[in-house]
Design a protein around this motif. Structure first.
Motif, PDB file in Angstrom:
ATOM      1  N   THR A  39      20.461   2.951 -13.196  1.00 14.20           N
ATOM      2  CA  THR A  39      19.358   3.445 -13.478  1.00 14.20           C
ATOM      3  C   THR A  39      18.333   3.949 -12.262  1.00 14.20           C
ATOM      4  OG1 THR A  39      20.219   4.354 -16.074  1.00 14.20           O
ATOM      5  CG2 THR A  39      18.413   5.687 -15.001  1.00 14.20           C
ATOM      6  N   LEU A  40      17.845   2.655 -12.538  1.00 11.18           N
ATOM      7  CA  LEU A  40      16.880   2.809 -11.751  1.00 11.18           C
ATOM      8  C   LEU A  40      17.115   2.692  -9.892  1.00 11.18           C
ATOM      9  CD1 LEU A  40      13.630   0.570 -11.870  1.00 11.18           C
ATOM     10  CD2 LEU A  40      14.627   0.658  -9.995  1.00 11.18           C
ATOM     11  N   VAL A  41      17.962   2.089  -9.694  1.00  9.73           N
ATOM     12  CA  VAL A  41      18.409   1.560  -8.672  1.00  9.73           C
ATOM     13  C   VAL A  41      18.500   3.777  -8.044  1.00  9.73           C
ATOM     14  CG1 VAL A  41      20.752   1.378  -6.241  1.00  9.73           C
ATOM     15  CG2 VAL A  41      19.404  -1.057  -8.426  1.00  9.73           C
ATOM     16  N   ASP A  42      19.766   4.328  -9.288  1.00 14.73           N
ATOM     17  CA  ASP A  42      19.691   5.999  -8.322  1.00 14.73           C
ATOM     18  C   ASP A  42      18.780   6.162  -8.287  1.00 14.73           C
ATOM     19  OD1 ASP A  42      22.710   5.305  -8.844  1.00 14.73           O
ATOM     20  OD2 ASP A  42      22.561   5.358 -10.532  1.00 14.73           O
ATOM     21  N   HIS A  43      17.434   6.176  -9.117  1.00 19.09           N
ATOM     22  CA  HIS A  43      15.889   7.105  -8.391  1.00 19.09           C
ATOM     23  C   HIS A  43      15.623   6.214  -7.506  1.00 19.09           C
ATOM     24  CE1 HIS A  43      12.250   7.795 -10.200  1.00 19.09           C
ATOM     25  NE2 HIS A  43      13.210   8.709 -11.473  1.00 19.09           N
ATOM     26  N   GLU A  44      15.549   5.467  -7.821  1.00 23.03           N
ATOM     27  CA  GLU A  44      14.409   5.167  -6.238  1.00 23.03           C
ATOM     28  C   GLU A  44      15.450   4.360  -5.203  1.00 23.03           C
ATOM     29  OE1 GLU A  44      11.093   4.122  -6.229  1.00 23.03           O
ATOM     30  OE2 GLU A  44      10.836   5.309  -7.891  1.00 23.03           O
ATOM     31  N   SER A  45      16.772   4.508  -4.970  1.00 19.45           N
ATOM     32  CA  SER A  45      17.267   3.226  -3.667  1.00 19.45           C
ATOM     33  C   SER A  45      17.348   4.576  -2.268  1.00 19.45           C
ATOM     34  CB  SER A  45      18.447   3.027  -3.479  1.00 19.45           C
ATOM     35  OG  SER A  45      19.382   5.126  -4.813  1.00 19.45           O
ATOM     36  N   ASP A  46      17.054   6.192  -2.610  1.00 23.74           N
ATOM     37  CA  ASP A  46      16.256   6.750  -1.769  1.00 23.74           C
ATOM     38  C   ASP A  46      15.459   5.932  -0.622  1.00 23.74           C
ATOM     39  OD1 ASP A  46      19.540   8.325  -1.433  1.00 23.74           O
ATOM     40  OD2 ASP A  46      18.068   9.861  -2.817  1.00 23.74           O
ATOM     41  N   ASP A  47      14.488   6.178  -1.293  1.00 23.81           N
ATOM     42  CA  ASP A  47      13.352   5.421  -0.967  1.00 23.81           C
ATOM     43  C   ASP A  47      13.475   4.733  -0.324  1.00 23.81           C
ATOM     44  OD1 ASP A  47      11.705   8.090  -2.497  1.00 23.81           O
ATOM     45  OD2 ASP A  47      11.420   7.246  -3.922  1.00 23.81           O
ATOM     46  N   TRP A  48      13.695   3.254  -0.924  1.00 24.97           N
ATOM     47  CA  TRP A  48      14.294   1.752  -0.026  1.00 24.97           C
ATOM     48  C   TRP A  48      14.661   2.383   0.982  1.00 24.97           C
ATOM     49  CZ3 TRP A  48      16.421   0.040  -5.103  1.00 24.97           C
ATOM     50  CH2 TRP A  48      15.517  -0.113  -6.298  1.00 24.97           C
ATOM     51  N   ASP A  50       1.447  -1.035   0.090  1.00 24.58           N
ATOM     52  CA  ASP A  50      -0.083  -0.153   0.450  1.00 24.58           C
ATOM     53  C   ASP A  50       0.601   1.280  -0.134  1.00 24.58           C
ATOM     54  OD1 ASP A  50      -2.300  -1.680  -0.021  1.00 24.58           O
ATOM     55  OD2 ASP A  50      -2.600  -1.557   2.182  1.00 24.58           O
ATOM     56  N   ARG A  51       1.972   1.766   0.365  1.00 24.22           N
ATOM     57  CA  ARG A  51       2.801   2.631   1.118  1.00 24.22           C
ATOM     58  C   ARG A  51       3.564   2.402  -0.109  1.00 24.22           C
ATOM     59  NH1 ARG A  51       6.380   5.825   0.966  1.00 24.22           N
ATOM     60  NH2 ARG A  51       7.819   6.397   2.575  1.00 24.22           N
ATOM     61  N   GLU A  78      14.061   2.310   7.263  1.00 25.00           N
ATOM     62  CA  GLU A  78      14.587   3.721   8.164  1.00 25.00           C
ATOM     63  C   GLU A  78      12.792   3.684   8.949  1.00 25.00           C
ATOM     64  OE1 GLU A  78      15.471   7.440   7.247  1.00 25.00           O
ATOM     65  OE2 GLU A  78      18.118   6.924   6.646  1.00 25.00           O
ATOM     66  N   GLU A  79      12.470   3.333   8.173  1.00 22.42           N
ATOM     67  CA  GLU A  79      10.510   3.195   8.863  1.00 22.42           C
ATOM     68  C   GLU A  79      10.355   2.357   9.661  1.00 22.42           C
ATOM     69  OE1 GLU A  79       7.480   4.897   5.884  1.00 22.42           O
ATOM     70  OE2 GLU A  79       8.911   6.327   5.470  1.00 22.42           O
ATOM     71  N   GLY A  80      11.219   1.319   9.528  1.00 25.97           N
ATOM     72  CA  GLY A  80      11.105  -0.018   9.841  1.00 25.97           C
ATOM     73  C   GLY A  80      10.020  -0.970   9.526  1.00 25.97           C
ATOM     74  N   LEU A  81       9.482  -0.347   8.300  1.00 27.63           N
ATOM     75  CA  LEU A  81       8.483  -1.051   6.998  1.00 27.63           C
ATOM     76  C   LEU A  81       9.197  -2.760   6.329  1.00 27.63           C
ATOM     77  CD1 LEU A  81       5.603  -1.021   6.772  1.00 27.63           C
ATOM     78  CD2 LEU A  81       6.131   0.023   4.761  1.00 27.63           C
ATOM     79  N   VAL A  82       9.962  -2.353   6.279  1.00 30.29           N
ATOM     80  CA  VAL A  82      11.552  -3.352   5.579  1.00 30.29           C
ATOM     81  C   VAL A  82      12.855  -2.776   6.469  1.00 30.29           C
ATOM     82  CG1 VAL A  82      12.961  -3.422   3.087  1.00 30.29           C
ATOM     83  CG2 VAL A  82      10.876  -2.648   2.695  1.00 30.29           C
ATOM     84  N   SER A  83      13.452  -4.839   6.530  1.00 34.64           N
ATOM     85  CA  SER A  83      14.041  -4.630   7.529  1.00 34.64           C
ATOM     86  C   SER A  83      15.744  -4.560   6.500  1.00 34.64           C
ATOM     87  CB  SER A  83      14.749  -5.697   7.662  1.00 34.64           C
ATOM     88  OG  SER A  83      14.305  -7.189   6.958  1.00 34.64           O
ATOM     89  N   GLU A  84      15.363  -4.299   5.061  1.00 30.17           N
ATOM     90  CA  GLU A  84      16.548  -4.590   4.241  1.00 30.17           C
ATOM     91  C   GLU A  84      15.726  -4.802   2.659  1.00 30.17           C
ATOM     92  OE1 GLU A  84      19.531  -7.445   4.611  1.00 30.17           O
ATOM     93  OE2 GLU A  84      17.821  -9.254   4.842  1.00 30.17           O
ATOM     94  N   TRP A  85      17.561  -4.420   1.817  1.00 30.93           N
ATOM     95  CA  TRP A  85      16.495  -4.477   0.363  1.00 30.93           C
ATOM     96  C   TRP A  85      18.088  -5.508  -0.497  1.00 30.93           C
ATOM     97  CZ3 TRP A  85      19.567  -1.061  -2.816  1.00 30.93           C
ATOM     98  CH2 TRP A  85      19.328  -0.242  -2.947  1.00 30.93           C
ATOM     99  N   ASP A  86      17.541  -5.567  -1.838  1.00 30.30           N
ATOM    100  CA  ASP A  86      18.927  -5.927  -2.107  1.00 30.30           C
ATOM    101  C   ASP A  86      18.142  -6.136  -3.664  1.00 30.30           C
ATOM    102  OD1 ASP A  86      18.648  -9.372  -3.160  1.00 30.30           O
ATOM    103  OD2 ASP A  86      18.022  -8.938  -0.937  1.00 30.30           O
TER     104      ASP A  86
END
Length: 209
Positions: A66-75, A22-23, A80-88
């Motif tokens: 390019t997508l990682v550069d574009h989206e990684s700040d949101d990830w 949802d988020r 930081e919000e605790g919604l995700v523990s990690e991404w790869d």
């Protein structure tokens, strides 16, 4: 062939999966293909030990760097919000086309997109999803109403014949038993196949009487 990559978001369970979808996820899979570096984006929530616990995956066709550069700040914000523990991020191009074939790999991206659109509609319609087969067994209805009807109705909308619809569902059953065999055990898959055969034999007897 396109470059296919997966973004894996590790969560803490089904509740967090839904919150993440949802988020961020529903918006991302619609928004990202509008960018020049992304042709397709689709998602799949996974809650299973074989997937390393609880995850939501986004499959992306396009320039992943390019997508990682574009989206990684949101990830990182999701972490930081605790919604995700990690991404790869993992490139899966070779596996994707080896499994589905070159034409099938392209079609699979489209089918995932259609499924995601249906999922978005279901999330908007239901706070709690209907049961797979019979949402109200206590009513003892002649025609049980559940999620199975979505699959059957969509097939009807596409004007597949009865025979084609049965063929699709039978292959879906076989595919799920393959998953059970690989992710749980061959013994459990064999047991469920036996139960399925018995159920069909019982039904055959009923319609012949």
């Amino acid at each position: 062939m396109q470059q296919i990559s997966e973004v894996h978001f590790t969560t803490h369970g089904k509740t967090e999966n839904r919150q993440l979808i949802d988020r961020y996820i529903l918006d991302a899979v619609e928004r990202l293909p509008q960018q020049e570096f992304c042709d397709h984006a689709a998602f799949m929530p996974l809650t299973h030990d074989a997937a390393g616990g609880s995850n939501v995956w986004i499959t992306v066709a396009g320039d992943m760097e390019t997508l990682v550069d574009h989206e990684s700040d949101d990830w990182d914000d999701l972490v930081e919000e605790g919604l995700v523990s990690e991404w790869d991020v993992t490139e899966v191009t070779e596996d994707w086309y080896e499994i589905a074939g070159e034409q099938g790999g392209e079609l699979l991206l489209q089918l995932h997109r259609v499924a995601n659109q249906a999922t978005k509609a279901a999330f908007e319609e239901f706070e709690i999803p209907p049961a797979p087969v019979d949402s109200y067994p206590e009513e003892n209805a002649k025609h049980p109403v559940g999620w199975w009807m979505v699959l059957d109705t969509i097939s009807g909308h596409q004007e597949y014949t009865f025979e084609e619809r049965v063929e699709a569902f039978l292959y879906g059953i076989r595919h799920k038993y393959e998953d059970v065999s690989k992710l749980e055990s061959p013994e459990k898959a064999a047991q469920q196949i036996d139960e399925c055969i018995q159920s069909l034999e019982t039904f055959r007897n009923e319609i012949q009487d």
